[in-house]
Design a protein around this motif. Structure first.
Motif, short mmCIF file in Angstrom:
data_model
loop_
_atom_site.label_atom_id
_atom_site.label_comp_id
_atom_site.label_asym_id
_atom_site.label_seq_id
_atom_site.Cartn_x
_atom_site.Cartn_y
_atom_site.Cartn_z
N VAL A 155 0.80 -1.23 0.00
CA VAL A 155 0.00 0.00 0.00
C VAL A 155 0.83 1.27 0.00
N SER A 156 2.16 1.18 -0.05
CA SER A 156 2.95 2.42 -0.08
C SER A 156 4.36 2.19 -0.55
N LEU A 157 4.94 3.25 -1.09
CA LEU A 157 6.38 3.40 -1.35
C LEU A 157 6.69 4.86 -1.07
N SER A 158 7.97 5.20 -0.98
CA SER A 158 8.30 6.60 -0.69
C SER A 158 9.70 6.93 -1.17
N ASP A 159 10.04 8.21 -1.15
CA ASP A 159 11.43 8.65 -1.30
C ASP A 159 11.64 9.85 -0.39
N SER A 160 12.78 10.51 -0.53
CA SER A 160 13.12 11.59 0.41
C SER A 160 12.19 12.79 0.29
N LYS A 161 11.39 12.85 -0.79
CA LYS A 161 10.55 14.03 -1.01
C LYS A 161 9.07 13.78 -0.73
N GLY A 162 8.66 12.52 -0.53
CA GLY A 162 7.26 12.25 -0.27
C GLY A 162 6.92 10.79 -0.41
N SER A 163 5.62 10.49 -0.33
CA SER A 163 5.16 9.10 -0.32
C SER A 163 4.06 8.87 -1.34
N LEU A 164 4.06 7.67 -1.90
CA LEU A 164 3.00 7.20 -2.79
C LEU A 164 2.16 6.22 -1.98
N VAL A 165 0.89 6.55 -1.76
CA VAL A 165 0.04 5.78 -0.86
C VAL A 165 -1.21 5.31 -1.60
N ALA A 166 -1.59 4.05 -1.37
CA ALA A 166 -2.80 3.51 -1.99
C ALA A 166 -4.04 4.10 -1.32
N VAL B 33 -0.31 -1.06 -4.74
CA VAL B 33 0.85 -0.92 -5.62
C VAL B 33 0.96 -2.21 -6.42
N THR B 34 1.01 -2.11 -7.74
CA THR B 34 1.06 -3.29 -8.60
C THR B 34 2.49 -3.55 -9.08
N VAL B 35 2.67 -4.72 -9.69
CA VAL B 35 3.98 -5.04 -10.30
C VAL B 35 4.33 -4.00 -11.36
N GLU B 36 3.33 -3.57 -12.14
CA GLU B 36 3.57 -2.56 -13.19
C GLU B 36 4.01 -1.24 -12.57
N ASP C 94 7.41 12.31 -9.80
CA ASP C 94 7.30 12.31 -11.27
C ASP C 94 6.53 11.11 -11.80
N TYR C 95 6.17 10.17 -10.89
CA TYR C 95 5.50 8.96 -11.36
C TYR C 95 4.03 9.24 -11.67
N ALA C 96 3.62 8.86 -12.86
CA ALA C 96 2.21 8.98 -13.27
C ALA C 96 1.65 7.57 -13.42
N PRO C 97 0.74 7.13 -12.55
CA PRO C 97 0.18 5.77 -12.67
C PRO C 97 -0.45 5.55 -14.03
N PRO C 98 -0.42 4.30 -14.55
CA PRO C 98 -0.93 4.01 -15.89
C PRO C 98 -2.42 4.32 -16.03
N GLN C 99 -2.82 4.75 -17.22
CA GLN C 99 -4.20 5.06 -17.55
C GLN C 99 -4.86 6.02 -16.55
N GLY C 100 -4.04 6.88 -15.99
CA GLY C 100 -4.59 7.86 -15.07
C GLY C 100 -5.26 7.25 -13.85
N SER C 101 -4.80 6.05 -13.41
CA SER C 101 -5.38 5.38 -12.25
C SER C 101 -5.37 6.28 -11.03
N SER C 102 -6.45 6.27 -10.27
CA SER C 102 -6.53 7.12 -9.08
C SER C 102 -6.37 6.31 -7.79
N SER C 103 -5.88 5.06 -7.90
CA SER C 103 -5.75 4.22 -6.71
C SER C 103 -4.49 4.52 -5.91
N LEU C 104 -3.58 5.33 -6.46
CA LEU C 104 -2.38 5.75 -5.75
C LEU C 104 -2.35 7.27 -5.66
N LYS C 105 -2.01 7.77 -4.49
CA LYS C 105 -1.95 9.22 -4.27
C LYS C 105 -0.56 9.59 -3.79
#
Length: 456
Positions: A246-257, A263-266, A283-294
């Motif tokens: 449900v999450s990944l992150s880096d030094s500037k912020g977090s990607l949260v489901a 979070v998928t393999v893709e 800079d990551y844009a989820p595929p097909q404009g998916s809104s499941s990750l913020k």
């Protein structure tokens, strides 16, 4: 030691180890080990040097380079090289100190060390990184070797940097030897090495889940921090085993489901490509404009992931605070294992340990595993790479993966059994993996040092 400059990161690592040793029966049974701790807490050797290199504009640049050769009682010094502007002697001493006992838990013949420089590879061209690595290795090459000190990668040092460093060593010393690990497969690297820390972390937690009666990974909600090598492969292995990341992150912020997303393999593969180009997670844009990750700027994921079963800090040191630990516990998190080194603050560890002591295994206890045990898979496969280099052989992916699984299983049960031996526990209480791992690693090193006359 008021005559010495403050080294907060190293002091934290020392206190964490000393606290668990003091609060066990080890020193009551073996009081002489207090002397061993006093000796083992001082590095055998610290090398500090300047690194002078030229940028693309022809300007002279200078950085500070280091190698902390902490302990060689169990084998050649082994530990990564970190290139990051935050690098200083305190951080490298903490990492080297942790590395001693982590390497001991693998069961392989490796001592502990760490090194690096306050150089920032972000924003640098390939040519600038190559020139820096060559200048860095010109000095470091005097102090390392296949039977002396075998560095590896760490933050800021991936396959590209290892290649430049190895080439510089080969030219400088006129030797082709296993002096670095994480090498390319065509010139002495090992299969599974890039995946090893993340995979090993998941293999370790598998034993935690099974021992605590929580079943396997299927259906577990897993919060992961970081988006580098460790986080990427931990996420992929969790997904492979049926968990929901449900999450990944880096030094500037977090990607949260959000909204039941995951979070998928893709997603992970796209983030791998992004990070290979040294771009931010923003800079990551989820595929097909998916809104499941913020994407949430400027935060770590722990306060934003909601209810999770497992938390895997995989970014850097002190990335889980006491407040965040309380939030994870309140969200039902039952398993915390560090993919990063010293990922939890002392306050966070105490929160998790208090939960473990106060609740029984079947009553929702939170079980914490320290990085020196849970993330030792990376250095374990580095040790396997050293073994392959010594034999001039290459093992198959399946052989290396099976050896990794065996090493992580042995590290888990070594910590578990040692905790049972030295740390009193109530009926039904899960053993303290942090205490057991600290004691097991320390005792193995201390006994080797005693045998070799390092203390008496």
């Amino acid at each position: 030691m008021s005559n010495l400059p403050s080294e907060p990161e190293f002091e934290q690592a020392y206190k964490e180890l000393a606290y668990t040793l003091e609060n066990s029966s080890l020193f009551q049974k073996f009081p002489q080990y207090r002397t061993a701790l006093k000796v083992a807490s001082i590095p055998e050797r610290v090398i500090q040097f300047r690194v002078v290199w030229e940028d693309d504009a022809g300007n002279l640049q200078v950085n500070r380079g280091y190698r902390v050769q902490f302990n060689s009682a169990l084998g050649p010094y082994k530990g990564g090289l970190r290139l990051h502007p935050s690098v200083n002697l305190s951080i490298l001493k903490f990492l080297g100190f942790e590395q001693i006992f982590k390497n001991a838990l693998t069961g392989l013949m490796m001592g502990g060390g760490k090194g690096g420089a306050d150089f920032d590879p972000k924003g640098k061209s390939d040519a600038e990184i190559r020139r820096f690595c060559e200048a860095f290795m010109r000095e470091l090459s005097r102090h390392i070797g296949a039977d002396t000190d075998v560095p590896a990668g760490d933050i800021g040092v991936g396959g590209r940097e290892i290649g430049y460093l190895f080439g510089a060593y080969r030219r400088e010393r006129n030797k082709f030897e296993g002096v670095l690990t994480g090498k390319g497969l065509a010139w002495g690297g090992s299969l599974i090495r890039p995946e090893a820390t993340g995979y090993g972390l998941v293999y370790y937690v598998t034993h935690m889940l099974e021992h605590a009666g929580a079943g396997g990974w299927q259906g577990k909600r897993v919060a992961i921090s970081g988006s580098g090598n460790v986080a990427q492969y931990a996420a992929l292995k969790c997904i492979e085993l049926g968990a929901t990341v449900v999450s990944l992150s880096d030094s500037k912020g977090s990607l949260v489901a959000v909204d039941g997303g995951r979070v998928t393999v893709e997603d992970v593969e796209a983030i791998m490509a992004l990070k290979a180009k040294r771009q931010a997670l923003a800079d990551y844009a989820p595929p097909q404009g998916s809104s499941s990750l913020k994407y949430v700027a400027g935060v770590r994921p722990w306060l934003h992931v909601g209810a999770v079963d497992v938390a895997l800090p995989c970014a850097t040191q002190n990335e889980v605070s006491g407040e965040e630990a309380l939030a994870l516990v309140a969200g039902g998190c039952r398993f915390v294992a560090e993919g990063s080194n010293m990922g939890c603050t002392l306050e966070a560890i105490e929160v998790f340990e208090r939960e473990r002591r106060e609740k029984k295994a079947g009553g929702g206890a939170t079980w914490y595993a320290p990085g020196k045990a849970a993330n030792c898979g990376g250095v374990a496969v580095s040790g396997l790479e050293m073994a392959q280099n010594s034999q001039r052989l290459a093992w198959t992916r399946e052989e290396v993966d099976q050896k990794l699984k065996d090493i992580m299983k042995n590290a888990f049960y070594l910590g578990l059994d040692t905790a049972r031996e030295y740390v009193p526990a109530a009926e039904g209480e899960l053993p303290s993996l942090v205490a057991g791992s600290n004691i097991a690693g320390f005792v193995k090193v201390a006994r080797a040092m005693e045998d070799q006359g390092d203390w008496w």
